[in-house]
Write a protein that holds these residues in place. Structure first.
Motif, PDB file in Angstrom:
ATOM      1  N   LEU A   1      23.564  36.677  41.143  1.00 50.44           N
ATOM      2  CA  LEU A   1      22.854  37.169  42.336  1.00 50.44           C
ATOM      3  C   LEU A   1      22.364  35.963  43.149  1.00 50.44           C
ATOM      4  O   LEU A   1      21.937  34.955  42.589  1.00 50.44           O
ATOM      5  CB  LEU A   1      21.639  38.033  41.959  1.00 50.44           C
ATOM      6  CG  LEU A   1      21.826  39.501  41.614  1.00 50.44           C
ATOM      7  CD1 LEU A   1      20.482  40.212  41.665  1.00 50.44           C
ATOM      8  CD2 LEU A   1      22.833  40.221  42.512  1.00 50.44           C
ATOM      9  N   HIS A   2      22.430  36.098  44.455  1.00 48.88           N
ATOM     10  CA  HIS A   2      21.978  35.033  45.354  1.00 48.88           C
ATOM     11  C   HIS A   2      20.443  35.047  45.401  1.00 48.88           C
ATOM     12  O   HIS A   2      19.857  36.109  45.655  1.00 48.88           O
ATOM     13  CB  HIS A   2      22.545  35.305  46.753  1.00 48.88           C
ATOM     14  CG  HIS A   2      22.548  34.117  47.643  1.00 48.88           C
ATOM     15  ND1 HIS A   2      21.432  33.340  47.846  1.00 48.88           N
ATOM     16  CD2 HIS A   2      23.543  33.549  48.385  1.00 48.88           C
ATOM     17  CE1 HIS A   2      21.724  32.353  48.682  1.00 48.88           C
ATOM     18  NE2 HIS A   2      23.015  32.461  49.023  1.00 48.88           N
TER      19      HIS A   2
ATOM     20  N   GLY B   1      15.999  46.748  36.711  1.00 50.98           N
ATOM     21  CA  GLY B   1      16.577  48.002  37.184  1.00 50.98           C
ATOM     22  C   GLY B   1      16.560  48.082  38.706  1.00 50.98           C
ATOM     23  O   GLY B   1      17.545  48.473  39.335  1.00 50.98           O
ATOM     24  N   ALA B   2      15.430  47.673  39.298  1.00 49.32           N
ATOM     25  CA  ALA B   2      15.319  47.711  40.756  1.00 49.32           C
ATOM     26  C   ALA B   2      16.341  46.777  41.390  1.00 49.32           C
ATOM     27  O   ALA B   2      16.998  47.131  42.379  1.00 49.32           O
ATOM     28  CB  ALA B   2      13.901  47.318  41.186  1.00 49.32           C
ATOM     29  N   LEU B   3      16.505  45.594  40.831  1.00 47.81           N
ATOM     30  CA  LEU B   3      17.466  44.642  41.407  1.00 47.81           C
ATOM     31  C   LEU B   3      18.888  45.184  41.302  1.00 47.81           C
ATOM     32  O   LEU B   3      19.683  45.036  42.237  1.00 47.81           O
ATOM     33  CB  LEU B   3      17.342  43.280  40.716  1.00 47.81           C
ATOM     34  CG  LEU B   3      16.036  42.520  41.008  1.00 47.81           C
ATOM     35  CD1 LEU B   3      15.943  41.249  40.175  1.00 47.81           C
ATOM     36  CD2 LEU B   3      15.920  42.195  42.495  1.00 47.81           C
ATOM     37  N   MET B   4      19.210  45.840  40.191  1.00 39.14           N
ATOM     38  CA  MET B   4      20.567  46.394  40.044  1.00 39.14           C
ATOM     39  C   MET B   4      20.794  47.562  41.005  1.00 39.14           C
ATOM     40  O   MET B   4      21.850  47.699  41.610  1.00 39.14           O
ATOM     41  CB  MET B   4      20.806  46.849  38.603  1.00 39.14           C
ATOM     42  CG  MET B   4      21.061  45.715  37.642  1.00 39.14           C
ATOM     43  SD  MET B   4      22.461  44.676  38.168  1.00 39.14           S
ATOM     44  CE  MET B   4      21.592  43.226  38.734  1.00 39.14           C
ATOM     45  N   LEU B   5      19.776  48.433  41.119  1.00 39.42           N
ATOM     46  CA  LEU B   5      19.935  49.591  42.004  1.00 39.42           C
ATOM     47  C   LEU B   5      20.063  49.137  43.466  1.00 39.42           C
ATOM     48  O   LEU B   5      20.923  49.630  44.209  1.00 39.42           O
ATOM     49  CB  LEU B   5      18.752  50.547  41.797  1.00 39.42           C
ATOM     50  CG  LEU B   5      18.748  51.865  42.558  1.00 39.42           C
ATOM     51  CD1 LEU B   5      20.101  52.558  42.538  1.00 39.42           C
ATOM     52  CD2 LEU B   5      17.669  52.802  42.002  1.00 39.42           C
ATOM     53  N   LEU B   6      19.263  48.173  43.866  1.00 41.65           N
ATOM     54  CA  LEU B   6      19.355  47.676  45.245  1.00 41.65           C
ATOM     55  C   LEU B   6      20.657  46.906  45.472  1.00 41.65           C
ATOM     56  O   LEU B   6      21.220  46.932  46.567  1.00 41.65           O
ATOM     57  CB  LEU B   6      18.133  46.817  45.581  1.00 41.65           C
ATOM     58  CG  LEU B   6      16.844  47.639  45.782  1.00 41.65           C
ATOM     59  CD1 LEU B   6      15.598  46.765  45.700  1.00 41.65           C
ATOM     60  CD2 LEU B   6      16.866  48.389  47.121  1.00 41.65           C
ATOM     61  N   THR B   7      21.156  46.248  44.429  1.00 38.51           N
ATOM     62  CA  THR B   7      22.467  45.594  44.530  1.00 38.51           C
ATOM     63  C   THR B   7      23.548  46.644  44.795  1.00 38.51           C
ATOM     64  O   THR B   7      24.383  46.490  45.686  1.00 38.51           O
ATOM     65  CB  THR B   7      22.775  44.809  43.238  1.00 38.51           C
ATOM     66  OG1 THR B   7      21.835  43.746  43.112  1.00 38.51           O
ATOM     67  CG2 THR B   7      24.180  44.234  43.248  1.00 38.51           C
ATOM     68  N   ALA B   8      23.502  47.731  44.031  1.00 38.04           N
ATOM     69  CA  ALA B   8      24.483  48.805  44.233  1.00 38.04           C
ATOM     70  C   ALA B   8      24.361  49.383  45.641  1.00 38.04           C
ATOM     71  O   ALA B   8      25.363  49.663  46.302  1.00 38.04           O
ATOM     72  CB  ALA B   8      24.287  49.897  43.177  1.00 38.04           C
TER      73      ALA B   8
END
Ligand SMILES: *[C@@H]1O[C@H](CO)[C@@H](O)[C@H](O)[C@H]1NC(C)=O
Ligand SMILES: *[C@@H]1O[C@H](CO)[C@@H](O)[C@H](O)[C@H]1NC(C)=O
Length: 381
Positions: free
Chosen positions: A282-283, A313-320
């Motif tokens: 992730l950048h 979880g938040a970082l993954m969901l926002l990535t998606a």
């Protein structure tokens, strides 16, 4: 002011027709033995997609590659919902790079990011470690999570699976696995919970710290290994120098040479066959943007402010939400979280614990709003 409505409609129709012809040619030359009916269906969807999205911005700014045209074809893409939402329309920036890779790394990047603490930058981190790690991310596959080519209806559907107790007994496994890509994170126990959480793992997101902690804390529930399927790719969250050192070792296939995890064998976590191409980073700028725009918590102003960051979880969901066309979230915090156990795999109900480094209630508000305006689907019960 402006040209009359019928002129605009005619223009749009012409543009749509031109795009269709370009696309049809591409499709046909690539799939000459393929059935013309599929091509026709694609053609219809394309025209529809263009009409609804009007002239796609990326077709104008990046030239008409097949992929950039494909991007705008999904008629019910979350982007179209974001665009018309007064609040989220201002928050989302779909042009910001999600992943760090070699081409984005130059002296200015270093100068800018060295002013910010992890996970938002590189303050205090070794220039040599950062440079040598990012140099390994050396082709455009590292710049995106997936390629859209090969998805005939051009709507990429993603499921992001958190580990919340709401999933125990949910029987969502089949639905989760039916998505094109499934994101999981940290203590993602699968064995014994296939009916509830599915089996597919396209992306596993973590920091070295959360991954190793999960392997210790949830071993008793069967989390003895991170997912290692052939299709699984690993998304490193750059929260510490440890993440860069582990990423570099994993890509080179060597034991960690220095620092906190010295001597650790990356194969132990990512499997013996994990090739360099499975790893993404992730950048830090993306993590900064997400925090500033979506999860700027009051906790930042407390004595533990320096520890605060969005949850994995938040970082993954926002990535998606910044890479997929449609997103469903499972096992994320809901308004009635008190009804459920902390994780889906606990045998006895354990309350969700709030730590000072995350703001779960702020995250809950965000998921609820994104669901209400139709940008994503939040699994609730
Ligand atoms: C990227 O780096 C790897 C390992 O150093 C090398 O084998 C590969 O050819 C490089 N790829 C490009 C596109 O430069
Ligand atoms: C989760 O489900 C299992 C199996 O259905 C059950 O035995 C267990 O008690 C549940 N855990 C909680 C915390 O409800």
């Amino acid at each position: 002011m402006g040209s009359p409505r019928w002129k605009r409609i005619c223009l749009l129709f012409l543009v749509g027709l031109t795009f269709s012809i370009i696309f049809y040619g591409h499709y046909y030359s690539r799939n000459s033995p393929g059935s013309p009916r599929t091509a026709f269906r694609l053609l219809q969807q394309e025209t529809l997609g263009l009409a609804q999205a009007e002239i796609p911005q990326n077709a104008r700014s990046h030239g008409l590659t097949r992929e950039s045209i494909m991007k705008s074809l999904c008629p019910r893409s979350l982007k179209s919902k974001v665009k018309i939402d007064p609040m989220f329309g201002k928050q989302f920036d779909f042009d910001i790079p999600v992943l760090m890779w070699k081409l984005l790394f130059n002296p200015e990047t270093w100068d800018r990011l060295k002013e910010r603490n992890v996970p938002y930058g590189w303050r205090g981190l070794s220039h040599a470690v950062i440079t040598s790690t990012v140099q390994l991310l050396n082709d455009s596959d590292y710049s995106r999570l997936f390629s859209k080519i090969g998805f005939p209806d051009s709507c990429i559907r993603c499921a992001v699976v958190g580990n919340g107790g709401i999933l125990n007994g949910s029987r969502q496994g089949k639905e989760i696995d039916a998505h094109d890509f499934v994101f999981r994170l940290n203590g993602a126990v699968i064995k014994g919970f296939e009916e509830d959480v599915g089996t597919k793992t396209s992306f596993y997101g973590f920091t070295v710290n959360t991954m190793k902690n999960s392997l210790i804390a949830y071993a008793e529930y069967g989390f003895t290994q991170v997912p290692q399927a052939k299709e699984t790719q690993y998304i490193f969250i750059p929260s510490d120098i440890r993440d860069y050192v582990m990423l570099k070792s994993a890509m080179l296939g060597i034991p960690v040479p220095e620092g906190y995890d010295k001597g650790d064998k990356p194969q132990k976590y990512f499997g013996p066959a994990a090739s360099a191409g499975k790893f993404k980073l992730l950048h830090p700028e993306f993590v900064y943007y997400l925090t500033e725009r979506f999860l700027k918590s009051e906790l930042i102003n407390t004595q533990f402010g320096h520890l605060y960051m969005p949850s994995t979880g938040a970082l993954m969901l926002l990535t998606a939400l910044h890479t997929c066309d449609q997103v469903s979230a499972y096992g994320f915090i809901t308004q009635n979280y008190k009804t459920f156990s902390d994780h889906y795999y606990e045998h006895e109900k354990k309350p969700l614990v709030f730590y000072a480094n995350h703001d779960m209630l702020l995250e809950a508000e965000l998921w609820k709003s994104l669901h209400q305006v139709g940008i994503m689907k939040l699994y609730q019960r």
